[in-house]
Design a protein around this motif. Structure first.
Motif, PDB file in Angstrom:
ATOM      1  N   ARG A 148      -4.120  -7.172 -16.182  1.00  0.00           N
ATOM      2  CA  ARG A 148      -4.014  -8.364 -16.158  1.00  0.00           C
ATOM      3  C   ARG A 148      -2.511  -8.960 -16.012  1.00  0.00           C
ATOM      4  N   THR A 149      -1.380  -8.735 -16.919  1.00  0.00           N
ATOM      5  CA  THR A 149      -0.512  -9.672 -17.470  1.00  0.00           C
ATOM      6  C   THR A 149       1.007  -8.696 -15.524  1.00  0.00           C
ATOM      7  N   ILE A 150       0.343  -7.106 -15.134  1.00  0.00           N
ATOM      8  CA  ILE A 150       1.034  -7.907 -13.693  1.00  0.00           C
ATOM      9  C   ILE A 150       0.389  -8.159 -12.419  1.00  0.00           C
ATOM     10  N   PHE A 151      -0.914  -7.977 -12.321  1.00  0.00           N
ATOM     11  CA  PHE A 151      -1.982  -9.277 -11.784  1.00  0.00           C
ATOM     12  C   PHE A 151      -1.073 -11.022 -12.038  1.00  0.00           C
ATOM     13  N   LEU A 152      -0.927 -11.576 -13.459  1.00  0.00           N
ATOM     14  CA  LEU A 152      -1.028 -12.330 -13.321  1.00  0.00           C
ATOM     15  C   LEU A 152       1.064 -13.563 -12.724  1.00  0.00           C
ATOM     16  N   PHE A 153       1.504 -11.855 -12.587  1.00  0.00           N
ATOM     17  CA  PHE A 153       2.838 -12.002 -12.347  1.00  0.00           C
ATOM     18  C   PHE A 153       2.951 -12.298 -11.400  1.00  0.00           C
ATOM     19  N   GLN A 154       2.017 -11.943 -10.052  1.00  0.00           N
ATOM     20  CA  GLN A 154       2.188 -11.616  -9.001  1.00  0.00           C
ATOM     21  C   GLN A 154       1.230 -12.666  -8.130  1.00  0.00           C
ATOM     22  N   GLU A 210      10.537  -7.109  -8.653  1.00  0.00           N
ATOM     23  CA  GLU A 210      10.160  -7.880 -10.125  1.00  0.00           C
ATOM     24  C   GLU A 210       9.394  -7.646 -10.554  1.00  0.00           C
ATOM     25  N   ILE A 211       8.590  -7.634 -10.709  1.00  0.00           N
ATOM     26  CA  ILE A 211       7.581  -7.407 -11.663  1.00  0.00           C
ATOM     27  C   ILE A 211       8.224  -5.858 -12.650  1.00  0.00           C
ATOM     28  N   ALA A 212       8.263  -4.898 -11.511  1.00  0.00           N
ATOM     29  CA  ALA A 212       8.850  -3.642 -12.220  1.00  0.00           C
ATOM     30  C   ALA A 212      10.391  -3.457 -13.049  1.00  0.00           C
ATOM     31  N   ASN A 213      10.934  -4.456 -12.612  1.00  0.00           N
ATOM     32  CA  ASN A 213      12.063  -4.806 -13.248  1.00  0.00           C
ATOM     33  C   ASN A 213      11.788  -5.777 -14.923  1.00  0.00           C
ATOM     34  N   GLU A 214      10.782  -6.304 -14.328  1.00  0.00           N
ATOM     35  CA  GLU A 214      11.027  -7.210 -15.668  1.00  0.00           C
ATOM     36  C   GLU A 214      10.262  -6.607 -16.875  1.00  0.00           C
ATOM     37  N   LEU A 215       9.285  -5.450 -16.279  1.00  0.00           N
ATOM     38  CA  LEU A 215       7.998  -5.276 -17.320  1.00  0.00           C
ATOM     39  C   LEU A 215       8.539  -3.125 -17.387  1.00  0.00           C
ATOM     40  N   TRP A 243       5.189   1.882  -8.204  1.00  0.00           N
ATOM     41  CA  TRP A 243       3.638   2.467  -7.991  1.00  0.00           C
ATOM     42  C   TRP A 243       3.011   2.033  -9.150  1.00  0.00           C
ATOM     43  N   THR A 244       3.618   2.179 -10.303  1.00  0.00           N
ATOM     44  CA  THR A 244       2.862   1.834 -11.365  1.00  0.00           C
ATOM     45  C   THR A 244       2.233   0.006 -11.139  1.00  0.00           C
ATOM     46  N   VAL A 245       2.993  -1.001 -10.717  1.00  0.00           N
ATOM     47  CA  VAL A 245       2.795  -2.163 -10.586  1.00  0.00           C
ATOM     48  C   VAL A 245       1.952  -2.108  -9.370  1.00  0.00           C
ATOM     49  N   GLU A 246       2.184  -1.447  -8.290  1.00  0.00           N
ATOM     50  CA  GLU A 246       0.871  -1.301  -7.190  1.00  0.00           C
ATOM     51  C   GLU A 246      -0.339  -1.073  -7.483  1.00  0.00           C
ATOM     52  N   HIS A 247      -0.308   0.207  -8.957  1.00  0.00           N
ATOM     53  CA  HIS A 247      -0.918   0.929  -8.808  1.00  0.00           C
ATOM     54  C   HIS A 247      -2.365  -0.418 -10.048  1.00  0.00           C
ATOM     55  N   HIS A 248      -1.715  -0.894 -10.491  1.00  0.00           N
ATOM     56  CA  HIS A 248      -2.362  -2.583 -11.771  1.00  0.00           C
ATOM     57  C   HIS A 248      -2.464  -3.163 -10.490  1.00  0.00           C
TER      58      HIS A 248
END
Length: 180
Positions: free
Chosen positions: A135-141, A150-155, A160-165
């Motif tokens: 949910r966090t990754i989705f809402l960031f995007q 940017e999400i990958a760096n933030e978290l 790949w993890t961001v893409e997966h989520h």
């Protein structure tokens, strides 16, 4: 459809090639998308505007050249447009017609408002069912407009993890809307 899919798998498409690809996709998917919006909105004018908005978003996508299934991506854009429209209506539109002045024309607006509220409720339900990180990754995007990098760096996770989520979130939201 397969020839449209193959045509759109162009990395670094030139503007003229890009326009040709979008035109072909519009011819192939435009009528179906128009029917989809007409069923959802009940308004031919709004449906036509939403089709145009969907293709504008597709044309502006940085991932355009990498799309394996542009029709599915376009459908996702269409659903997002309806969710955005529902959110906007839920927060900005209210039907305030004194009963003495009501002439029956407000029924269509009321129905659209109810449909918008139902869609928003489904979207909120889907979001609540997502695992917290997804949910966090989705809402960031989607809400903050952050890129995957940017999400990958933030978290502190991999790209790949961001893409997966993101795939997981989109698939879940899609299922919730399809089951409704």
């Amino acid at each position: 459809m397969s020839d449209v899919r193959n045509v759109l798998r162009l990395d670094g498409t030139a503007p003229s090639e890009r326009a040709t690809c979008i035109e072909q996709l519009y011819e192939a998917e435009g009528p179906r998308l128009l029917r989809f919006f007409q069923r959802r909105t009940g308004d031919a004018h709004s449906a036509a505007d939403l089709v145009q908005d969907a293709f504008i978003r597709l044309a502006g996508s940085r991932r355009f050249g990498d799309l394996a299934n542009p029709a599915a991506y376009l459908q996702r854009i269409a659903r997002n447009l309806l969710v955005d429209r529902a959110r906007w209506r839920a927060t900005h539109e209210a039907l305030h017609v004194p009963l003495a002045e009501w002439d029956g024309q407000g029924a269509a607006v009321q129905e659209e408002t109810l449909v918008a509220r139902d869609m928003l409720r489904l979207y909120e339900q889907a979001m609540a069912e997502l695992p917290e990180r997804t949910r966090t990754i989705f809402l960031f995007q989607r809400l903050d407009g952050m890129t995957y990098r940017e999400i990958a760096n933030e978290l502190g996770v991999t790209l790949w993890t961001v893409e997966h989520h993101m795939k997981r979130a989109i698939a879940h939201i899609d299922r919730v809307f399809e089951d409704a």
